[in-house]
Design an enzyme around this catalytic site. Sequence first.
Site, PDB file in Angstrom:
ATOM      1  N   ARG A  65      19.846 -40.429 -26.501  1.00 24.35           N
ATOM      2  CA  ARG A  65      19.345 -40.175 -27.865  1.00 24.35           C
ATOM      3  C   ARG A  65      20.509 -40.019 -28.847  1.00 24.35           C
ATOM      4  O   ARG A  65      20.457 -40.487 -29.976  1.00 24.35           O
ATOM      5  CB  ARG A  65      18.511 -38.904 -27.923  1.00 24.35           C
ATOM      6  CG  ARG A  65      17.415 -38.764 -26.916  1.00 24.35           C
ATOM      7  CD  ARG A  65      16.110 -39.411 -27.300  1.00 24.35           C
ATOM      8  NE  ARG A  65      15.107 -38.975 -26.364  1.00 24.35           N
ATOM      9  CZ  ARG A  65      14.899 -39.516 -25.154  1.00 24.35           C
ATOM     10  NH1 ARG A  65      15.652 -40.518 -24.750  1.00 24.35           N
ATOM     11  NH2 ARG A  65      13.956 -39.055 -24.354  1.00 24.35           N
ATOM     12  N   HIS A  69      20.981 -41.944 -32.322  1.00 24.03           N
ATOM     13  CA  HIS A  69      21.040 -41.221 -33.589  1.00 24.03           C
ATOM     14  C   HIS A  69      22.367 -41.446 -34.308  1.00 24.03           C
ATOM     15  O   HIS A  69      22.419 -41.424 -35.543  1.00 24.03           O
ATOM     16  CB  HIS A  69      20.808 -39.729 -33.352  1.00 24.03           C
ATOM     17  CG  HIS A  69      19.389 -39.376 -33.083  1.00 24.03           C
ATOM     18  ND1 HIS A  69      18.811 -38.176 -33.474  1.00 24.03           N
ATOM     19  CD2 HIS A  69      18.394 -40.061 -32.449  1.00 24.03           C
ATOM     20  CE1 HIS A  69      17.549 -38.133 -33.100  1.00 24.03           C
ATOM     21  NE2 HIS A  69      17.274 -39.270 -32.464  1.00 24.03           N
ATOM     22  N   ASN A  94      18.584 -33.865 -35.452  1.00 19.06           N
ATOM     23  CA  ASN A  94      19.653 -33.750 -34.455  1.00 19.06           C
ATOM     24  C   ASN A  94      19.826 -32.346 -33.885  1.00 19.06           C
ATOM     25  O   ASN A  94      20.666 -32.139 -32.998  1.00 19.06           O
ATOM     26  CB  ASN A  94      20.985 -34.197 -35.071  1.00 19.06           C
ATOM     27  CG  ASN A  94      20.985 -35.663 -35.453  1.00 19.06           C
ATOM     28  OD1 ASN A  94      20.294 -36.467 -34.829  1.00 19.06           O
ATOM     29  ND2 ASN A  94      21.742 -36.010 -36.479  1.00 19.06           N
ATOM     30  N   HIS A 191      12.397 -43.572 -24.235  1.00 20.11           N
ATOM     31  CA  HIS A 191      11.650 -42.330 -24.037  1.00 20.11           C
ATOM     32  C   HIS A 191      11.062 -42.238 -22.638  1.00 20.11           C
ATOM     33  O   HIS A 191      10.379 -41.259 -22.320  1.00 20.11           O
ATOM     34  CB  HIS A 191      10.538 -42.209 -25.082  1.00 20.11           C
ATOM     35  CG  HIS A 191      11.040 -41.866 -26.449  1.00 20.11           C
ATOM     36  ND1 HIS A 191      10.228 -41.886 -27.569  1.00 20.11           N
ATOM     37  CD2 HIS A 191      12.273 -41.477 -26.881  1.00 20.11           C
ATOM     38  CE1 HIS A 191      10.951 -41.534 -28.630  1.00 20.11           C
ATOM     39  NE2 HIS A 191      12.190 -41.282 -28.233  1.00 20.11           N
TER      40      HIS A 191
END
Length: 326
Positions: A65, A69, A94, A191
């Site tokens: 992730r 990001h 975040n 995911h």
Amino acid sequence: MEGAYASPRFLAMILMFAMVTALVQGQGTRVGFYSRTCPRAESIVRSTVQRHFQSNPAIAPGLLRMHFHDCFVQGCDASILIDGPNTEKTAGPNLLLRGYEVIDDAKTQLEAACPGVVSCADILSLAARDSVVLTRGINWQVPTGRRDGRVSLASDTSNLPGFRESIDSQKRKFAAFGLNTQDLVALVGGHTIGTSACQFFSYRLYNFTNGGPDPTINPAFVPQLQALCPQNGDGSRRIDLDTGSGGRFDTAYFANLRNGRGILESDQKLWTDASTKTFVQRFLGERGLRPLNFNVEFARSMVKMSNIGVKTSTNGEIRRVCSAIN
């Protein structure tokens, strides 16, 4: 005769490597960038991620992730790692990311072995790949040669797709970085590992429409989710995004979407929106559609994403400490 033909998995790997080579041409990054200047770079990152993973498997989805990001804000330049007020780290999307200590650990070892050579951005990209491998996903060649950025602003995180975001909005955000609809479905498929806090989806379970739960959730699944995330309960409690297979990189995540068992609203929309549903079906190998190998396509999309806005050569720097600007 055994050994007389190449397995489908081997052929898929050969195809994937060919696609990687094509994708990185002209991007300023290349596979094996540190082969002479720091030949142990990738092995140091790999062993560091593996050691942390053995004591805390949650760092795998955290690092994956984090890379995503980072790339969607200022490009893949490790700006997400910078400490300070109003930096990307402090932004809402975040706040719950995990794995910063893994990057710091790898950087410390690399600075001892090859001072001022390996960028934090490359460490993060390599660590994301290694996280997928550790959760029994595909291995792929990561192009390296990125340099680190100096700008990190919390306000820039609006580029990140949200957990309530429509598919049209998600597609616009991905397209802005040269990523198409297939890339979107593949990358959100990350995911398949990791968890979400109840606060990001419990609204779907209570008074969503007409006093009831979100109708796109399988009715048989609702009581299970309500037991895990009771109304007015602990919003920080975490549950698997891929129910039944949260620690393994596989296609069970897409099967859950098909069965109305997506956790995040934005995830379940991949099935309810016709433009993305087809890709979910193809990753699942449903009859009548040309199948797509999720692992291979995920790797391909990761290489595309990891070249968003990269800084190379004199554009950017090599930070000695990933959390601070030199």
